[in-house]
Scaffold this motif. Structure first.
Motif, PDB file in Angstrom:
ATOM      1  N   UNK A   1      55.856   0.903  10.525  1.00  0.00           N
ATOM      2  CA  UNK A   1      55.374  -0.655  10.328  1.00  0.00           C
ATOM      3  C   UNK A   1      56.472  -1.443   9.831  1.00  0.00           C
ATOM      4  N   UNK A   2      56.213  -2.801  10.200  1.00  0.00           N
ATOM      5  CA  UNK A   2      57.150  -3.930   9.478  1.00  0.00           C
ATOM      6  C   UNK A   2      56.193  -4.326   8.341  1.00  0.00           C
ATOM      7  N   UNK A   3      57.113  -4.385   6.959  1.00  0.00           N
ATOM      8  CA  UNK A   3      56.521  -5.009   6.138  1.00  0.00           C
ATOM      9  C   UNK A   3      56.203  -6.562   6.200  1.00  0.00           C
ATOM     10  N   UNK A   4      55.132  -6.974   5.641  1.00  0.00           N
ATOM     11  CA  UNK A   4      54.620  -8.251   5.925  1.00  0.00           C
ATOM     12  C   UNK A   4      54.566  -8.771   4.417  1.00  0.00           C
ATOM     13  N   UNK A   5      55.134 -10.180   4.116  1.00  0.00           N
ATOM     14  CA  UNK A   5      55.278 -10.730   2.934  1.00  0.00           C
ATOM     15  C   UNK A   5      54.262 -10.570   2.074  1.00  0.00           C
TER      16      UNK A   5
ATOM     17  N   UNK B   1      50.041  -9.741  -2.584  1.00  0.00           N
ATOM     18  CA  UNK B   1      48.919  -9.196  -2.868  1.00  0.00           C
ATOM     19  C   UNK B   1      48.896  -8.043  -3.712  1.00  0.00           C
ATOM     20  N   UNK B   2      49.717  -7.208  -3.453  1.00  0.00           N
ATOM     21  CA  UNK B   2      50.058  -5.981  -4.465  1.00  0.00           C
ATOM     22  C   UNK B   2      50.420  -6.347  -5.686  1.00  0.00           C
TER      23      UNK B   2
ATOM     24  N   UNK C   1      45.273  -5.039  -1.314  1.00  0.00           N
ATOM     25  CA  UNK C   1      46.777  -4.942  -1.680  1.00  0.00           C
ATOM     26  C   UNK C   1      47.693  -4.943  -0.479  1.00  0.00           C
ATOM     27  N   UNK C   2      48.842  -3.785  -0.764  1.00  0.00           N
ATOM     28  CA  UNK C   2      49.856  -3.305   0.097  1.00  0.00           C
ATOM     29  C   UNK C   2      48.967  -2.735   1.264  1.00  0.00           C
ATOM     30  N   UNK C   3      47.622  -2.000   1.162  1.00  0.00           N
ATOM     31  CA  UNK C   3      46.874  -1.575   2.365  1.00  0.00           C
ATOM     32  C   UNK C   3      47.530  -0.276   2.570  1.00  0.00           C
ATOM     33  N   UNK C   4      48.145   0.469   1.670  1.00  0.00           N
ATOM     34  CA  UNK C   4      48.727   1.996   1.978  1.00  0.00           C
ATOM     35  C   UNK C   4      48.043   2.791   0.849  1.00  0.00           C
TER      36      UNK C   4
END
Length: 433
Positions: free
Chosen positions: A264-268, A273-274, A64-67
């Motif tokens: 980090x720069x957020x990707x759309x 996905x989140x 998802x957001x990968x955090x």
């Protein structure tokens, strides 16, 4: 992996496990009590809460957001569902009717979230949830959570007064954890949450042996829609539906704040996905009688407190949390943790959220006019949070769940102000002057 790294990973995983546990366990218990469910049904919802929460955390951090952000029961929807359960008689409905309406609204909202993510309609939401709306939400979340955990760290007697020995012990835990964070070395500060919870848990049992441990989780039969079969109770459906959609504020705030921590720069696609995964677990929550899921913005305070940013311990912690639901004796053991201790430690962790709220205002300019952009929604939201629910008895029943919710009122006021006031024009006049 070296031996030292393995030990750090192990302790970090347990710290994540305790953090997830304390943030999650009280939700199904309180909702079950509000709807007067039988104990075996509450035990079932607890077990499935553990399994589904662990799965949601792992899936969001992996695909998802990968955090490493806790994905659990929404605080906004928790309060909303509790209010609906408590107000059932005033609404002229039984619990199953209210619960069925909630299930319908949440299920529809989950499907809408999946649809929006699948067809990339996220930009529509982003036009509504502006940076200022997210700042307002973060401030309201900070106040709400500190209120909840501050109250939770004080034990009450049967007569409704403070249990002073336990209450002073909780204050001592708060001071101790703050000391570890400020004065402890880097490694000690990193594990201050774990030290505070386990140390406080052990010392509590030594000092207060007469206090019976909280009831653990037992085996329970499988059941779906425990709060009521989906129905067409329109007022309940509408409030539940829009409550879930407002949870998207949590998603945008959490991902933005996590990206800042990781530089980090957020990707759309992270938002997309989140939200897709949130839609799936929101739909699942409706079936199993759980409060809908959302990324926890409050995790940012945990990350800032511990400075442990690797994802492997988070995955392990999430997996262990799933095992608590699969293997009931494990949950029964953690169930002996005094909630006053857990609340005291989380109160300290969530103080960091106030800094996150302030940081979200960087670059914004305020004067005696533009300050209303922030002050009106935040102050009104906090004021509504502190009004007893029974004082809203004169409000029409279908509006009561919305009007009495400080979260929703504050965010809605902020959205209104952002859409109908040209703050850029006001700010330009300020700079020109």
């Amino acid at each position: 992996m070296t031996k030292q790294e393995a030990v750090i990973t192990l302790f970090s995983s347990f710290q994540w496990l305790l953090f997830i546990f304390v943030n999650t366990v009280v939700v199904p218990i309180s909702v079950g009590a509000a709807f007067q469910l039988p104990s075996e049904v509450v035990e079932m919802t607890i077990r499935y809460s553990f399994i589904i929460t662990g799965a949601a955390c792992i899936l969001q951090a992996w695909a998802g957001h990968r955090y490493p952000i806790l994905d659990s029961h929404s605080g906004l929807m928790w309060g909303l569902i509790l209010n609906l359960g408590i107000s059932a008689s005033a609404l002229g409905m039984d619990f199953s009717t209210v619960g069925g309406g909630i299930a319908t609204g949440v299920l529809l909202a989950g499907i809408v979230l999946i649809f929006m993510a699948a067809f990339d309609l996220i930009s529509i939401i982003q036009k509504i949830i502006t940076p200022m709306v997210m700042s307002v939400y973060t401030f309201l979340l900070t106040f709400h959570l500190t209120f909840v955990f501050f109250k939770g760290m004080f034990k009450m007697t049967e007569s409704g007064t403070f249990d002073l020995p336990v209450s002073f012990f909780s204050i001592g835990v708060v001071i101790f954890v703050i000391f570890l964070m400020i004065k402890g070395g880097k490694r000690i500060a990193n594990f201050s949450i774990l030290i505070g919870m386990t140390g406080g848990w052990l010392l509590y049992r030594i000092l207060f042996p007469s206090h019976a441990p909280e009831e653990g989780v037992a085996a329970a039969k499988f059941i779906i829609f425990p709060f009521g079969v989906p129905n067409l109770e329109l007022g309940i459906i509408i409030v539940s539906f829009f409550g879930v959609l407002m949870n998207l504020t949590n998603t945008f705030v959490s991902i933005r704040a996590a990206a800042e921590i990781y530089k980090e720069k957020i990707q759309h696609h992270q938002y997309r996905k989140s939200i897709f995964i949130t839609g799936i677990f929101t739909s699942i929550s409706a079936v199993f009688g759980l409060v809908p899921y959302t990324p926890f913005t409050s995790t940012i305070g945990f990350l800032e407190s511990t400075k442990l940013l690797k994802k492997n311990p988070f995955f392990i912690g999430g997996l262990m949390f799933m095992l608590l639901g699969i293997i009931p004796p494990l949950a029964a053991f953690l169930g002996t943790m005094p909630l006053t201790v857990g609340n005291a430690v989380l109160f300290v962790a969530y103080l960091q959220l106030f800094g996150t709220s302030l940081n979200s205002l960087k670059g914004m300019l305020f004067n005696s006019h533009t300050i209303y952009r922030l002050a009106v929604p935040v102050i009104i939201g906090v004021c509504v949070m502190n009004i007893p629910p029974e004082q809203f008895g004169s409000v029409p029943p279908f509006m009561r769940p919305l009007i009495s919710n400080g979260f929703m009122m504050g965010v809605l006021i902020s959205i209104f102000l952002e859409k109908f006031v040209n703050w850029n024009k006001v700010t330009s006049k300020l700079k020109a002057g």
